[in-house]
Enzyme design. Structure first.
Site, PDB file in Angstrom:
ATOM      1  N   SER A 116       0.828  -1.201   0.000  1.00  0.00           N
ATOM      2  CA  SER A 116       0.000   0.000   0.000  1.00  0.00           C
ATOM      3  C   SER A 116       0.857   1.243   0.000  1.00  0.00           C
ATOM      4  O   SER A 116       0.336   2.344  -0.057  1.00  0.00           O
ATOM      5  CB  SER A 116      -0.937   0.022   1.198  1.00  0.00           C
ATOM      6  OG  SER A 116      -0.474  -0.785   2.220  1.00  0.00           O
TER       7      SER A 116
ATOM      8  N   ASN B 205      -5.222   5.103   0.605  1.00  0.00           N
ATOM      9  CA  ASN B 205      -4.509   5.256   1.877  1.00  0.00           C
ATOM     10  C   ASN B 205      -4.019   6.682   2.106  1.00  0.00           C
ATOM     11  O   ASN B 205      -3.838   7.097   3.249  1.00  0.00           O
ATOM     12  CB  ASN B 205      -3.351   4.269   1.978  1.00  0.00           C
ATOM     13  CG  ASN B 205      -3.849   2.890   2.376  1.00  0.00           C
ATOM     14  OD1 ASN B 205      -4.931   2.749   2.922  1.00  0.00           O
ATOM     15  ND2 ASN B 205      -3.069   1.870   2.079  1.00  0.00           N
TER      16      ASN B 205
ATOM     17  N   HIS C 217      -3.525  -3.334  -5.598  1.00  0.00           N
ATOM     18  CA  HIS C 217      -3.809  -3.135  -4.179  1.00  0.00           C
ATOM     19  C   HIS C 217      -5.263  -3.466  -3.851  1.00  0.00           C
ATOM     20  O   HIS C 217      -6.170  -2.744  -4.255  1.00  0.00           O
ATOM     21  CB  HIS C 217      -3.479  -1.674  -3.807  1.00  0.00           C
ATOM     22  CG  HIS C 217      -3.609  -1.384  -2.362  1.00  0.00           C
ATOM     23  ND1 HIS C 217      -3.970  -0.154  -1.866  1.00  0.00           N
ATOM     24  CD2 HIS C 217      -3.426  -2.172  -1.269  1.00  0.00           C
ATOM     25  CE1 HIS C 217      -4.005  -0.199  -0.549  1.00  0.00           C
ATOM     26  NE2 HIS C 217      -3.676  -1.412  -0.160  1.00  0.00           N
TER      27      HIS C 217
ATOM     28  N   GLU D  23      -6.842  -1.038  -6.483  1.00  0.00           N
ATOM     29  CA  GLU D  23      -6.052   0.040  -7.097  1.00  0.00           C
ATOM     30  C   GLU D  23      -5.008  -0.589  -8.017  1.00  0.00           C
ATOM     31  O   GLU D  23      -4.310  -1.531  -7.617  1.00  0.00           O
ATOM     32  CB  GLU D  23      -5.345   0.873  -6.021  1.00  0.00           C
ATOM     33  CG  GLU D  23      -6.293   1.783  -5.259  1.00  0.00           C
ATOM     34  CD  GLU D  23      -5.591   2.573  -4.146  1.00  0.00           C
ATOM     35  OE1 GLU D  23      -5.886   3.760  -3.997  1.00  0.00           O
ATOM     36  OE2 GLU D  23      -4.766   1.990  -3.416  1.00  0.00           O
TER      37      GLU D  23
HETATM   38  N1  3HC Z   1     -17.309 -13.983   0.672  1.00  0.00           N
HETATM   39  C1  3HC Z   1     -18.419 -13.346   0.248  1.00  0.00           C
HETATM   40  N2  3HC Z   1     -19.145 -12.534   1.029  1.00  0.00           N
HETATM   41  C2  3HC Z   1     -18.751 -12.377   2.301  1.00  0.00           C
HETATM   42  C3  3HC Z   1     -17.587 -13.005   2.814  1.00  0.00           C
HETATM   43  C4  3HC Z   1     -16.859 -13.847   1.945  1.00  0.00           C
HETATM   44  N3  3HC Z   1     -15.747 -14.481   2.319  1.00  0.00           N
HETATM   45  N4  3HC Z   1     -17.451 -12.637   4.109  1.00  0.00           N
HETATM   46  C5  3HC Z   1     -18.453 -11.791   4.383  1.00  0.00           C
HETATM   47  N5  3HC Z   1     -19.240 -11.646   3.283  1.00  0.00           N
HETATM   48  C6  3HC Z   1     -20.426 -10.816   3.148  1.00  0.00           C
HETATM   49  C7  3HC Z   1     -21.456 -11.135   4.231  1.00  0.00           C
HETATM   50  O1  3HC Z   1     -22.215 -12.258   3.872  1.00  0.00           O
HETATM   51  C8  3HC Z   1     -22.278  -9.862   4.244  1.00  0.00           C
HETATM   52  O2  3HC Z   1     -23.131  -9.853   3.133  1.00  0.00           O
HETATM   53  P1  3HC Z   1     -24.619  -9.208   3.218  1.00  0.00           P
HETATM   54  O3  3HC Z   1     -24.402  -7.758   3.573  1.00  0.00           O
HETATM   55  O4  3HC Z   1     -25.193  -9.409   1.863  1.00  0.00           O
HETATM   56  O5  3HC Z   1     -25.285  -9.973   4.331  1.00  0.00           O
HETATM   57  C9  3HC Z   1     -21.224  -8.775   3.987  1.00  0.00           C
HETATM   58  O6  3HC Z   1     -20.105  -9.441   3.363  1.00  0.00           O
HETATM   59  C10 3HC Z   1     -20.734  -8.119   5.257  1.00  0.00           C
HETATM   60  O7  3HC Z   1     -20.211  -9.124   6.129  1.00  0.00           O
HETATM   61  P2  3HC Z   1     -20.540  -9.225   7.676  1.00  0.00           P
HETATM   62  O8  3HC Z   1     -22.032  -9.232   7.911  1.00  0.00           O
HETATM   63  O9  3HC Z   1     -19.748 -10.337   8.245  1.00  0.00           O
HETATM   64  O10 3HC Z   1     -19.953  -7.957   8.334  1.00  0.00           O
HETATM   65  P3  3HC Z   1     -20.503  -6.501   8.484  1.00  0.00           P
HETATM   66  O11 3HC Z   1     -21.827  -6.245   7.897  1.00  0.00           O
HETATM   67  O12 3HC Z   1     -20.287  -6.208   9.918  1.00  0.00           O
HETATM   68  O13 3HC Z   1     -19.436  -5.716   7.571  1.00  0.00           O
HETATM   69  C11 3HC Z   1     -17.303  -5.058   6.828  1.00  0.00           C
HETATM   70  C12 3HC Z   1     -18.066  -5.927   7.781  1.00  0.00           C
HETATM   71  C13 3HC Z   1     -17.510  -5.535   5.386  1.00  0.00           C
HETATM   72  C14 3HC Z   1     -15.817  -5.205   7.216  1.00  0.00           C
HETATM   73  C15 3HC Z   1     -17.819  -3.585   6.956  1.00  0.00           C
HETATM   74  O14 3HC Z   1     -17.780  -3.199   8.305  1.00  0.00           O
HETATM   75  C16 3HC Z   1     -16.967  -2.622   6.163  1.00  0.00           C
HETATM   76  O15 3HC Z   1     -17.160  -2.447   4.976  1.00  0.00           O
HETATM   77  N6  3HC Z   1     -15.999  -1.978   6.857  1.00  0.00           N
HETATM   78  C17 3HC Z   1     -15.044  -1.090   6.220  1.00  0.00           C
HETATM   79  C18 3HC Z   1     -13.929  -1.902   5.636  1.00  0.00           C
HETATM   80  C19 3HC Z   1     -12.907  -1.046   4.991  1.00  0.00           C
HETATM   81  O16 3HC Z   1     -12.918   0.183   5.028  1.00  0.00           O
HETATM   82  N7  3HC Z   1     -11.926  -1.719   4.379  1.00  0.00           N
HETATM   83  C20 3HC Z   1     -10.830  -1.052   3.747  1.00  0.00           C
HETATM   84  C21 3HC Z   1      -9.673  -1.021   4.702  1.00  0.00           C
HETATM   85  S1  3HC Z   1      -8.269  -0.176   4.029  1.00  0.00           S
HETATM   86  C22 3HC Z   1      -7.397  -1.393   3.281  1.00  0.00           C
HETATM   87  O17 3HC Z   1      -7.723  -2.547   3.292  1.00  0.00           O
HETATM   88  C23 3HC Z   1      -6.158  -0.963   2.590  1.00  0.00           C
HETATM   89  C24 3HC Z   1      -4.928  -1.362   3.329  1.00  0.00           C
HETATM   90  O18 3HC Z   1      -3.807  -1.073   2.561  1.00  0.00           O
HETATM   91  C25 3HC Z   1      -4.830  -0.677   4.664  1.00  0.00           C
END
Ligand code: 3HC
Length: 287
Positions: free
Chosen positions: A121, A193, A142, A154
């Protein structure tokens, strides 16, 4: 068409296991490289755990879970990647580690047009290309955590990436994986990021200074701004060591104080409080 069917993934941690799941679910043959047999076993369990969770949510059929797992091998020897069309490196966010890997991988891959991509990243792609000896076939790709759920990827060509490599990766990401790409230039932090990390670090500084509790900082952003989770919970999800490493790389590149990891983050990482993956960060996690 990308022509990419045989994929290697370096590292089966949070991001590597997610990228592996995404690629295998797209029908590709995937070899994951870990540093030890124990780490390989943990990576296999991580991928299966995520697939089982998806199955329990009705996102994937039980038979398909078995088929996906059959398409993945977990290994510890980089030489097993020799025949790969693409290798995605998702090792820890440490420049020395990545440079060493790219130096070795440049010699391991046998196909002239095999692509070496990094999920970094913040580490300059151009440096990874230079040490690989095949800079025109190296670029950044990314993914976002959790990779099976987040749509964005990305795409980061460096000054030395060939247009053909970028075209093939774009086609792989969109047509094969069904993800949605944006283009970024080879600068620490890329697009997301560069915006996200100063925000996360500001929230950590706010908590450190005693402005508000962790729960209230997070509730503020969830309820007040409609974010799916607050900045401290998101830092825990990403991994506090990763947040620190990205902030440090961005600080090294731009010398902007807003990218500099605050002391509390340093202390938490030193203490092994890495967030969700270690069981404790700003919040506690069971299991
Ligand atoms: N395959 C397919 N679908 C899946 C899955 C998998 N392995 N795991 C979970 N899902 C689905 C679930 O079934 C659910 O689907 P639905 O909404 O249709 O029911 C959906 O994904 C959400 O899963 P959960 O219900 O378990 O969890 P939450 O609703 O609490 O959401 C989250 C969790 C998706 C992490 C949400 O809180 C979110 O979007 N958070 C922000 C994440 C974010 O900002 N990520 C970016 C981080 S920055 C980064 O990664 C870059 C790095 O360089 C730092």
């Amino acid at each position: 068409m990308s022509g990419i069917e045989k994929v290697g993934v370096i590292g089966g941690g949070l991001m590597g296991s997610g990228i592996t799941e995404v690629a295998a679910r797209a029908g590709l043959d995937v070899v994951v490289i870990e540093i030890s047999a124990d780490a390989a076993k943990a990576a296999a369990e991580r991928v299966e755990g995520s697939l089982r969770k998806a199955e329990s949510r009705g996102k994937i059929e039980p038979a398909e879970v078995t088929a996906v797992l059959d398409r993945i091998r977990f290994e510890t020897d980089l030489e097993t990647l020799a025949d790969r069309d693409l290798v995605v490196e998702a090792a820890s966010e440490d420049e020395k580690v990545k440079l060493e890997l790219f130096r070795t991988l440049g010699q391991v891959l046998t196909q002239d047009d095999a692509i070496l991509a990094s999920n970094t990243s913040s580490i300059p792609i151009v440096k990874l290309g230079a040490v690989s000896g095949r800079a025109n076939h190296v670029m950044g790709v990314h993914f976002f955590n959790p990779a099976p759920v987040m749509q964005l990827v990305e795409l980061i060509p460096s000054l030395t990436t060939s247009p053909d490599t970028l075209d093939r990766m774009r086609s792989w990401v969109t047509e094969t994986l069904g993800k949605k790409p944006i283009d970024a230039t080879d600068r620490a932090g890329f697009v997301v990021n560069s915006l996200l990390v100063p925000y996360l670090l500001s929230a950590i500084r706010m908590y450190e200074a005693g402005y508000a509790s962790a729960a209230d900082i997070d509730r503020g952003m969830v309820l007040g701004c409609g974010h799916p989770m607050g900045p401290l919970a998101l830092s825990d999800l990403i991994g506090l060591d990763t947040v620190k490493a990205i902030g440090q790389s961005m600080y090294d590149e731009f010398k902007e104080p807003l990218y500099s990891p605050p002391p509390l983050l340093d202390r938490m990482v030193d203490a092994g409080l890495l967030g969700k993956k270690s069981g404790q960060g700003f919040y506690g996690y069971e299991g």
